[in-house]
Design a protein around this motif. Structure first.
Motif, short mmCIF file in Angstrom:
data_model
loop_
_atom_site.label_atom_id
_atom_site.label_comp_id
_atom_site.label_asym_id
_atom_site.label_seq_id
_atom_site.Cartn_x
_atom_site.Cartn_y
_atom_site.Cartn_z
N GLY A 254 -35.05 54.45 -29.57
CA GLY A 254 -34.29 55.16 -28.55
C GLY A 254 -34.23 54.38 -27.26
N PRO A 255 -33.51 54.91 -26.27
CA PRO A 255 -33.31 54.19 -25.01
C PRO A 255 -34.59 54.09 -24.19
N GLN A 256 -34.60 53.11 -23.30
CA GLN A 256 -35.74 52.90 -22.43
C GLN A 256 -35.78 53.98 -21.35
N LEU A 257 -36.96 54.55 -21.14
CA LEU A 257 -37.13 55.52 -20.07
C LEU A 257 -37.47 54.77 -18.77
N VAL A 306 -40.75 60.80 -33.95
CA VAL A 306 -40.52 62.20 -33.56
C VAL A 306 -39.46 62.23 -32.46
N SER A 307 -38.37 62.93 -32.70
CA SER A 307 -37.36 63.09 -31.67
C SER A 307 -37.94 63.83 -30.48
N THR A 308 -37.65 63.34 -29.30
CA THR A 308 -38.23 63.91 -28.09
C THR A 308 -37.16 64.09 -27.03
N HIS A 344 -37.20 58.97 -28.43
CA HIS A 344 -38.13 59.18 -29.54
C HIS A 344 -39.50 58.65 -29.14
N GLN A 345 -40.52 59.30 -29.64
CA GLN A 345 -41.86 58.76 -29.57
C GLN A 345 -42.36 58.64 -30.99
#
Length: 437
Positions: A254-257, A306-308, A344-345
């Motif tokens: 997923g994208p970078q936070l 896990v989708s977050t 995601h994590q």
């Protein structure tokens, strides 16, 4: 009866005349003290009302037909870029062999020379086409069928296209001796030049959001029946000390936070008891280093994704970021973004083994026997959790709850203060009577 009289009869707060009131020093002290206590407790209620906490929720992930972005930055100090291949496959039957789009290979100097960057090459389809050739030129495929992804139908105009043609029918390619295209592009010379170099793979790929794996292995990959195979001839015959020692600088799904979001999640998560969030909490493989001295060695990482979703306070007022981005390199969020964040994590377990088999003496487990065979390399198998975590920011107390708290503080404090003042007054009166009597 006048209207004023009606309200007078309903008055629950009857008054006493001024002459009937007794003012004492102790009463003044109790009043000042109670006011200070009221201000302190009201300030605590206000601070609690203003506090924002993160409340985690667990729901079923009902997303369908979604894509997932995988971003990586991995260094292989003892593997030349010319030998290293990245493949992606999943249970839907989709296979991306020799992934090119979105990935860059960075050539690194030998370890004893400091592993500095020599060259960065973005891998794009047909980016190395020999455009200087005669437009009518049609290279031979040397008995193999022409690759379907070639620039010119039924032709093999580059060394890579000849290698693809050989891989399609499970032929070993070797160093390309006698192949006109490879001799023209000096393929064997490039292998010799890079044999002691390292390589860093960086960039991103987009995959189906289903169970799958991606792996780094030596040589061109091809399918042999239901088996996924790599041409390992150049890897094992090379006299250089190749191995899959590697360092995972970063690996995220997923994208970078942005750092501001991570900091906010850490602060508010700790305040709410949900636990502090960190980059390592989301991407636990960041900074992982594995070493081996053996060519025939396999590293495996089993990842549970896990989708977050992170919903900051007031997220519904912000314009959402489109999840259907075509540019996987710029897929991120601005530092000041306050809308909903989909990422995601993951959790991970790892395993490593020698392809030669035998007991796991080095790991301290003599009773454990490893099977022989396999492909040397680094493999990441990812599984998608059916559950989704929603981290929602919320006020710890509603405004109505704040008002109720204020009323309780004021009423309760004054009641206790009145009881204390009454006790002090009655006590003083009894003491005075005792002295007089």
């Amino acid at each position: 009866m006048p209207a004023k009289s009606r309200f007078t009869r309903l008055d629950a707060f009857t008054k006493t005349v001024e002459d009937a009131r007794v003012r004492t020093t102790s009463g003044g002290i109790v009043t000042i003290t109670s006011l200070l206590v009221i201000f302190w407790l009201v300030w605590g209620e206000w601070a609690e009302y203003r506090q924002v906490v993160v409340r985690p929720e667990l729901v079923v992930d009902k997303g369908r037909g979604e894509k997932m972005e995988i971003h990586m930055n991995i260094t292989f100090p003892l593997m030349p870029c010319e030998l290293l291949t990245l493949d992606v496959m999943d249970v839907s039957g989709e296979i991306q062999t020799g992934v090119m789009h979105g990935v860059s290979k960075v050539r690194l100097a030998p370890v004893n020379e400091g592993s500095h960057v020599i060259e960065t090459k973005a891998l794009e389809l047909h980016s190395d086409d020999a455009v200087h050739l005669d437009p009518e030129y049609c290279g031979e495929c040397y008995g193999a069928p022409a690759p379907t992804n070639g620039r010119k139908p039924n032709c093999c105009n580059t060394c890579d296209e000849v290698r693809d043609a050989y891989a399609s029918i499970s032929w070993s390619f070797g160093r390309g001796e006698g192949v006109e295209q490879c001799e023209r592009e000096h393929y064997a010379e490039h292998l010799d030049e890079q044999r002691r170099e390292g390589c860093r793979i960086e960039g991103g790929i987009r995959v189906n959001k289903v169970i799958g794996n991606f792996h780094f292995a030596p040589g061109k990959s091809f399918s042999n029946g239901n088996m996924h195979v790599h041409d390992l001839e150049n890897y094992f015959k090379d006299e250089a000390e190749h191995s899959f020692t590697h360092t995972i600088h970063s690996l995220r799904f997923g994208p970078q936070l942005p750092d501001s979001v991570i900091e906010r999640m850490a602060t508010r998560g700790a305040a709410s008891g949900a636990g502090a969030w960190t980059n390592h909490h989301i991407n636990p493989l960041d900074g992982t280093e594995q070493k081996t001295d053996t060519k025939a060695f396999n590293f495996m990482y089993f990842v549970k994704v896990v989708s977050t979703t992170y919903l900051p306070l007031g997220w519904e007022k912000q314009a959402p970021v489109s999840s259907k981005r075509d540019d996987v390199f710029n897929a991120g969020f601005d530092a000041g973004y306050k809308g909903s964040i989909e990422t995601h994590q993951y959790s991970v377990t790892s395993h490593k083994r020698s392809l030669l088999g035998g007991p796991d003496d080095q790991g301290g487990h003599k009773e454990r026997i490893h099977a022989r065979g396999g492909i040397p390399g680094v493999f990441f198998s990812y599984d998608i959790s059916p559950m989704k975590v929603i981290n929602r920011e919320a006020r710890s107390k509603s405004f109505s709850g704040f008002l109720v708290g204020v009323c309780a503080v004021v009423g309760g404090t004054l009641t206790v203060a009145a009881a204390i003042d009454r006790a002090l007054y009655e006590g003083a009166q009894r003491v005075k009577k005792l002295h007089q009597g």
